[in-house]
Design a protein around this motif. Sequence first.
Motif, short mmCIF file in Angstrom:
data_model
loop_
_atom_site.label_atom_id
_atom_site.label_comp_id
_atom_site.label_asym_id
_atom_site.label_seq_id
_atom_site.Cartn_x
_atom_site.Cartn_y
_atom_site.Cartn_z
N GLU A 293 32.71 20.27 49.36
CA GLU A 293 32.17 21.63 49.48
C GLU A 293 31.00 21.88 48.54
O GLU A 293 30.31 22.89 48.66
CB GLU A 293 33.27 22.66 49.19
CG GLU A 293 34.40 22.65 50.21
CD GLU A 293 35.54 23.58 49.84
OE1 GLU A 293 36.09 24.22 50.77
OE2 GLU A 293 35.89 23.67 48.65
N VAL A 294 30.78 20.97 47.59
CA VAL A 294 29.72 21.14 46.59
C VAL A 294 28.48 20.38 47.05
O VAL A 294 28.47 19.15 47.11
CB VAL A 294 30.18 20.66 45.20
CG1 VAL A 294 29.05 20.82 44.19
CG2 VAL A 294 31.40 21.44 44.75
N THR A 295 27.43 21.11 47.37
CA THR A 295 26.19 20.52 47.88
C THR A 295 25.14 20.41 46.77
O THR A 295 25.27 21.00 45.70
CB THR A 295 25.62 21.38 49.02
OG1 THR A 295 25.27 22.67 48.47
CG2 THR A 295 26.65 21.57 50.12
N ALA A 296 24.09 19.68 47.07
CA ALA A 296 22.98 19.54 46.12
C ALA A 296 22.38 20.91 45.80
O ALA A 296 22.02 21.19 44.65
CB ALA A 296 21.91 18.61 46.70
N GLU A 297 22.29 21.77 46.79
CA GLU A 297 21.72 23.11 46.59
C GLU A 297 22.52 23.90 45.56
O GLU A 297 21.96 24.61 44.71
CB GLU A 297 21.69 23.87 47.91
CG GLU A 297 21.02 25.23 47.82
CD GLU A 297 20.98 25.96 49.16
OE1 GLU A 297 20.34 27.01 49.24
OE2 GLU A 297 21.61 25.46 50.13
N MET A 298 23.84 23.77 45.57
CA MET A 298 24.70 24.48 44.61
C MET A 298 24.48 23.97 43.19
O MET A 298 24.76 24.67 42.22
CB MET A 298 26.17 24.33 45.02
CG MET A 298 26.51 25.02 46.33
SD MET A 298 28.08 24.49 47.05
CE MET A 298 29.25 25.16 45.87
N LEU A 299 24.00 22.75 43.07
CA LEU A 299 23.76 22.15 41.76
C LEU A 299 22.34 22.39 41.26
O LEU A 299 21.92 21.82 40.26
CB LEU A 299 24.01 20.63 41.83
CG LEU A 299 25.41 20.21 42.29
CD1 LEU A 299 25.50 18.70 42.39
CD2 LEU A 299 26.48 20.75 41.36
N GLY A 300 21.58 23.23 41.97
CA GLY A 300 20.20 23.50 41.59
C GLY A 300 19.21 22.64 42.32
O GLY A 300 18.02 22.66 42.03
N GLY A 301 19.70 21.84 43.28
CA GLY A 301 18.83 20.93 44.04
C GLY A 301 18.79 19.55 43.41
O GLY A 301 19.25 19.33 42.28
N LEU A 302 18.25 18.60 44.17
CA LEU A 302 18.05 17.25 43.63
C LEU A 302 16.98 17.28 42.56
O LEU A 302 16.14 18.18 42.53
CB LEU A 302 17.64 16.29 44.75
CG LEU A 302 18.65 16.07 45.86
CD1 LEU A 302 18.03 15.23 46.96
CD2 LEU A 302 19.92 15.39 45.35
N LEU A 303 17.00 16.29 41.68
CA LEU A 303 16.00 16.23 40.62
C LEU A 303 14.63 15.93 41.19
O LEU A 303 14.46 14.98 41.95
CB LEU A 303 16.36 15.15 39.60
CG LEU A 303 17.72 15.20 38.93
CD1 LEU A 303 17.78 14.18 37.80
CD2 LEU A 303 18.05 16.59 38.44
N ASN A 304 13.66 16.72 40.80
CA ASN A 304 12.28 16.37 41.09
C ASN A 304 11.82 15.42 40.00
O ASN A 304 12.53 15.15 39.04
CB ASN A 304 11.40 17.63 41.14
CG ASN A 304 10.18 17.42 42.02
OD1 ASN A 304 9.80 16.29 42.32
ND2 ASN A 304 9.55 18.51 42.41
N TYR A 305 10.61 14.91 40.14
CA TYR A 305 10.10 13.98 39.12
C TYR A 305 10.02 14.65 37.75
O TYR A 305 9.61 15.80 37.63
CB TYR A 305 8.72 13.46 39.53
CG TYR A 305 8.73 12.71 40.84
CD1 TYR A 305 9.45 11.53 40.97
CD2 TYR A 305 8.05 13.20 41.96
CE1 TYR A 305 9.48 10.84 42.17
CE2 TYR A 305 8.07 12.51 43.16
CZ TYR A 305 8.79 11.32 43.26
OH TYR A 305 8.82 10.65 44.45
N SER A 306 10.43 13.93 36.73
CA SER A 306 10.34 14.38 35.33
C SER A 306 11.12 15.67 35.05
O SER A 306 10.76 16.42 34.16
CB SER A 306 8.87 14.55 34.89
OG SER A 306 8.19 13.32 34.98
N PRO B 116 37.41 24.46 39.79
CA PRO B 116 38.51 23.62 40.29
C PRO B 116 39.03 24.05 41.66
O PRO B 116 39.76 23.29 42.31
CB PRO B 116 39.59 23.78 39.21
CG PRO B 116 39.27 25.07 38.53
CD PRO B 116 37.79 25.18 38.57
N GLU B 117 38.65 25.25 42.10
CA GLU B 117 39.11 25.73 43.40
C GLU B 117 38.36 25.06 44.56
O GLU B 117 38.78 25.15 45.73
CB GLU B 117 38.95 27.26 43.50
CG GLU B 117 37.53 27.77 43.70
CD GLU B 117 36.69 27.80 42.41
OE1 GLU B 117 35.54 28.28 42.49
OE2 GLU B 117 37.19 27.35 41.36
#
Length: 280
Positions: free
Chosen positions: A232-245, A226-227
């Motif tokens: 400030e939250v990027t795709a990289e922080m989320l583990g990256g974008l989804l690859n196929y499957s 929550p801070e």
Amino acid sequence: MSEMNKMFKPTIEAGKEKPKYGANVYLEIDLIRHPEKDYETGDLTEEGKAALLEKLRNSHDDKFDTHKFYLSPHKRPQQSREKIQEYLDEFDLKTKTRNKEELTGRIMTEFTPEAAKALHQELADKGIYNINEEEETLQKDRLVEPVSKDQEKKGNEYFLKEFYDKNLPDFHMSGKDIAAEIEKVVKHFVSMTSRLKSDSKVKLTMIGHSGIVEYFTKLVYLQNHPELKPSEVTAEMLGGLLNYSEGPSITIQTDEMGEEDVKIKFKDLVLDYKVPAENS
């Protein structure tokens, strides 16, 4: 046995009996992107469909009492159906592959040709899309399709970062609204645990689209942090974008009295998830 099951040690309060339904239930929900597509046609490649079948074979686990599939009603997830059925037949799994309109629901009704053009123009203005006049003419009937995997990746990264808490161009939804649409489906499946027989282990696989599921992961990430501001939250922080499957896995473990512990896992990311109440 999963880490979740090993770590979980339920207890029954004195004087209470274990419920017939919902107790010590393990539910795993995989939110995965459709297999590889051909950027010229928008259809799945044969290699991509074969890779999905191999992934399902390699991840098969007979600890589950059942494995059910839910597909977005749109073209690419529907083109996965044949290989999914091959997997079900191969392991003699008696279940049906179901459509789930809510997987895209309002998202696709809001995604008009005008919105597609506005998104395309936004990316062109930012220098992310840079296609020549001939390619523009070829794409006039399907501007929703990026011309390359690299452009798609850059576009999704940009929108995920910049448009979480504001409406996308000519699109009456923000990224947070898109996340809420996915959350409705997840909440529906999480609520299933109370109706499953106690001690059940069930796996659900939902096949959808990149650029949509990531918004839901971002919603949960912000719940855990929550801070942070959404920008400030990027795709990289989320583990990256989804690859196929591939995509995040949601695990729900209930204790002996039916209380839930919910986590979301994607690559090295592990997040606690507070499921909203039914009327929220």
